[in-house]
Design an enzyme around this catalytic site. Structure first.
Site: not given
Ligand code: H2U
Ligand code: ZN
Length: 345
Positions: A160, A114, A152, A163, A165
């Site tokens: 958001s 994380h 992003n 972590h 990703h």
């Molecule tokens: P960001 O890279 O913009 O933070 O997006 C993370 C994505 O993770 C976002 O598109 C997804 C959101 O829809 N998400 C899931 O698929 N499952 C979850 O439990 C939370 C967020």
């Molecule tokens: Zn994490």
């Protein structure tokens, strides 16, 4: 007086998009003050029980992540595009025109840790990210014409969750940005018989002025036409259409250069440098794309400090992008920074 682009306002042409950017160098004649105060260091745990991307944790749809060891890809629980959207289009009159779009959205965890970001990960682990990127292109490219891999990074870019990703979207249509790049690369190839970015990368290697890092197979430059302050373009030295065509030794070199480039970014303000990045390779339908050259864009918003970002507003929205710091000045700043991450120093 004769025009001197180092001193005088001018517009630079972006040959990939066919668009222009205003450069106003006289506005940065004041000396660079650098960063005054250090931003607070983020102290994240290696595992966060509340994080929906950490291994074993529950996501918002109730599913549990596996206890993944390296990378983990799953379908976005809030996908913008769905594979089973019915086909169709409407255009009852000129102002009302729409086409349905089929696609898939996936989320990719770069690491089970994380508290890490790409430049803090060991090169071997970044190398696995590269493999998964290529696998995803191969997989989704069978069904979709365009596969967009992107990240992003940082709350400033709307990310958001800290972590580490990224995301992968596959879709039926060619989106606006690659569509412009496709047309301009095609036109250049028709005129010169060589891919635009292959010629460009060798030009920059000769010039060296805007090269930030390079190795046997890859070159990162602040492009001549950059619009974001510290924007970079990462290009392979060989003519490669897609990530799936990158050889093993080129993948090793890619992991290594990513670590160096992104460490420089973080070293700029000793903060995890926010950005949006993404890969542009040839579309994955079965047409001829010899004019394409694989590349990645990095668009970081920060300008003067860990908190002062460049806003693309007002004139940029209504006219065209403009910048004060020249791409050459930005390149110099990045060149002068260590490529060893400040946390590892
Ligand atoms: P960001 O890279 O913009 O933070 O997006 C993370 C994505 O993770 C976002 O598109 C997804 C959101 O829809 N998400 C899931 O698929 N499952 C979850 O439990 C939370 C967020
Ligand atoms: Zn994490």
């Amino acid at each position: 007086m004769t025009f001197n682009p180092a001193d005088h306002s001018h517009r630079r042409y972006n040959p990939l998009t066919g668009e222009w950017v205003i450069v106003a160098p006289h506005r940065t004649k004041r000396p660079w003050q650098g960063q005054i105060e250090k931003p607070p260091q983020d102290t994240r745990p290696p595992y966060d029980p509340k994080c929906y991307l950490c291994p074993g944790n529950e996501r918002s749809n109730g599913e549990h992540n596996p206890n993944y060891q390296n990378t983990f890809v799953f379908r976005n629980d809030f996908s913008s595009l769905l594979f089973d959207t019915p086909e169709g289009q409407i255009a009852p009159q000129p102002f009302i025109r729409a086409e349905s779009e089929q696609g898939v959205c996936r989320v990719m965890c770069f690491s089970p840790r994380h508290d890490l970001t790409l430049p803090e990960m060991p090169v071997d682990d970044i190398r696995q990210v590269v493999d998964v990127w290529a696998e995803q292109i191969a997989d989704l490219g069978q069904t979709y014409r365009w596969v967009q891999i992107f990240e992003n990074k940082g709350a400033m870019m709307g990310c958001s969750n800290p972590h580490p990703h990224g995301q992968i979207w596959g879709q039926q249509s060619l989106p606006n940005e690659p569509k412009k790049e496709d047309a301009n690369q095609r036109a250049y190839f028709e005129e010169h018989g060589r891919p635009l970015l292959s010629d460009y990368v060798h030009f920059e290697l000769e010039q060296q002025e805007r090269v930030i890092v390079s190795n046997e197979h890859w070159v990162a430059v602040v492009p001549y036409w950059a619009m974001w302050p510290f924007e970079t373009l990462l290009i392979p030295t060989r003519h490669i259409l897609r990530l799936t065509d990158v050889t093993r030794s080129e993948r090793d070199a890619l992991a290594a250069i990513l670590k160096r480039l992104l460490s420089k970014y973080d070293n700029m303000f000793e903060v995890s440098f926010p950005y949006s990045m993404g890969w542009h390779g040839a579309p994955t339908d079965n047409q001829n794309y010899d004019h394409w050259q694989l590349h990645a864009h990095f668009y970081p918003p920060l300008l003067r400090s860990a908190t002062v970002k460049k806003f693309m507003v007002g004139y940029e929205m209504l006219g065209e992008p403009q910048r004060d710091l020249t791409p050459e000045q930005a390149a110099k700043r990045l060149q002068d920074l260590s490529d060893v991450h400040y946390k590892m120093g």
